[in-house]
Design a protein around this motif. Structure first.
Motif, PDB file in Angstrom:
ATOM      1  N   ARG A  51       0.774  -1.333   0.113  1.00 56.57           N
ATOM      2  CA  ARG A  51      -0.008   0.028   0.101  1.00 56.57           C
ATOM      3  C   ARG A  51       0.821   1.229   0.017  1.00 56.57           C
ATOM      4  N   ASP A  52       1.799   1.492   0.982  1.00 56.46           N
ATOM      5  CA  ASP A  52       2.633   2.654   1.024  1.00 56.46           C
ATOM      6  C   ASP A  52       3.761   2.198   0.064  1.00 56.46           C
ATOM      7  N   LEU A  53       4.476   3.369  -0.295  1.00 54.49           N
ATOM      8  CA  LEU A  53       5.824   3.380  -1.080  1.00 54.49           C
ATOM      9  C   LEU A  53       6.665   2.434  -0.332  1.00 54.49           C
ATOM     10  N   GLY A  72      -0.860  -1.769  -6.058  1.00 55.15           N
ATOM     11  CA  GLY A  72      -1.141  -2.138  -7.562  1.00 55.15           C
ATOM     12  C   GLY A  72      -2.182  -1.468  -7.954  1.00 55.15           C
ATOM     13  N   THR A  73      -2.259  -1.187  -9.322  1.00 56.54           N
ATOM     14  CA  THR A  73      -3.347  -0.507  -9.793  1.00 56.54           C
ATOM     15  C   THR A  73      -4.841  -1.220  -9.978  1.00 56.54           C
ATOM     16  N   PRO A  79      -9.585   3.618   1.880  1.00 52.64           N
ATOM     17  CA  PRO A  79      -8.693   4.905   1.711  1.00 52.64           C
ATOM     18  C   PRO A  79      -7.120   4.969   1.905  1.00 52.64           C
ATOM     19  N   VAL A  80      -6.733   3.774   2.555  1.00 51.12           N
ATOM     20  CA  VAL A  80      -5.382   3.662   2.787  1.00 51.12           C
ATOM     21  C   VAL A  80      -4.772   3.239   1.572  1.00 51.12           C
ATOM     22  N   LEU A  85      -2.030   4.822  -3.856  1.00 50.61           N
ATOM     23  CA  LEU A  85      -2.215   4.815  -5.357  1.00 50.61           C
ATOM     24  C   LEU A  85      -1.840   6.458  -5.481  1.00 50.61           C
ATOM     25  N   ARG A  86      -2.386   7.284  -4.698  1.00 54.33           N
ATOM     26  CA  ARG A  86      -2.035   8.727  -5.163  1.00 54.33           C
ATOM     27  C   ARG A  86      -0.597   9.155  -4.831  1.00 54.33           C
TER      28      ARG A  86
END
Length: 211
Positions: A51-53, A72-73, A79-80, A85-86
């Motif tokens: 989820r996180d980078l 992954g797209t 929301p997490v 993704l943002r």
């Protein structure tokens, strides 16, 4: 000659960033771990595990780079995961190179207007050859078996460095200040004046830095 090698030295200190993207379970985290040589990203068959980078330094044939793995797209209401993704999208916009991982049988999506991108058919040990799109520019890899990894590494270096070879015994400037000084020195040599003053000023500045 030193100025000609400046780009090499500067990228040793400030390595380029390579971002992995693709749909969930495309094998991004497995490939990420393979390229950096250790298990940094968690790998599971559960969609949305990353989820996180996750970022790490990697070394390919002597060239340093920063690899970034992310979510992954896919469509999600989490929301997490949406925030992940943002953040990945922002990272892609700043990246020097984007690797888009494509699963067997999956159509290529493309990375938009990003100036440097590479299509990578991942998990090729799980699919038949006819499942892959007929894209001669794409590379087939398996992060599990190692198939295609050398070809991928070569392609990454070609896109980032234009095929330049890294020679650890080759002198080159590593700091922007050194490049500026060498450019000024070359100008002084061409006009045959100001050489002593330039060198004296540079050495004084260097002395101040080491006090």
């Amino acid at each position: 000659e030193l100025l000609g090698h400046a780009a090499i030295g500067l990228q040793m200190i400030n390595p380029p960033t390579v971002v992995l993207t693709g749909v969930t379970n495309a094998g991004k985290s497995t490939l990420f771990n393979r390229l950096i040589g250790e298990d940094r990203s968690i790998v599971t068959p559960i969609e949305g595990t990353t989820r996180d980078l996750v970022r790490a330094h990697a070394l390919i044939n002597g060239w340093p780079l920063i690899l970034v793995d992310g979510a992954g797209t896919r469509e999600t209401d989490d929301p997490v995961e949406s925030e992940g993704l943002r953040r990945l999208s922002e990272e892609i916009s700043r990246a020097n190179l984007v690797l888009e991982l494509v699963l067997p049988g999956q159509a290529e999506r493309g990375t938009g207007s990003h100036r440097e991108s590479l299509i990578v058919h991942s998990r090729c040990d799980e699919g038949a050859a006819d499942q892959f799109a007929l894209n001669t520019d794409a590379i087939r890899v398996s992060a599990v078996t190692g198939e295609g990894i050398p070809q991928l590494e070569t392609a990454i270096l070609d896109l980032l460095h234009g095929g330049q070879k890294f020679d650890p015994n080759q002198p080159c400037p590593f700091l922007a200040e050194h490049v500026i000084f060498l450019e000024q020195l070359r100008s002084c040599l061409i006009r045959e004046s100001g050489i002593a003053e330039l060198i004296s000023g540079f050495l004084e500045g260097a002395g101040e830095c080491h006090r």
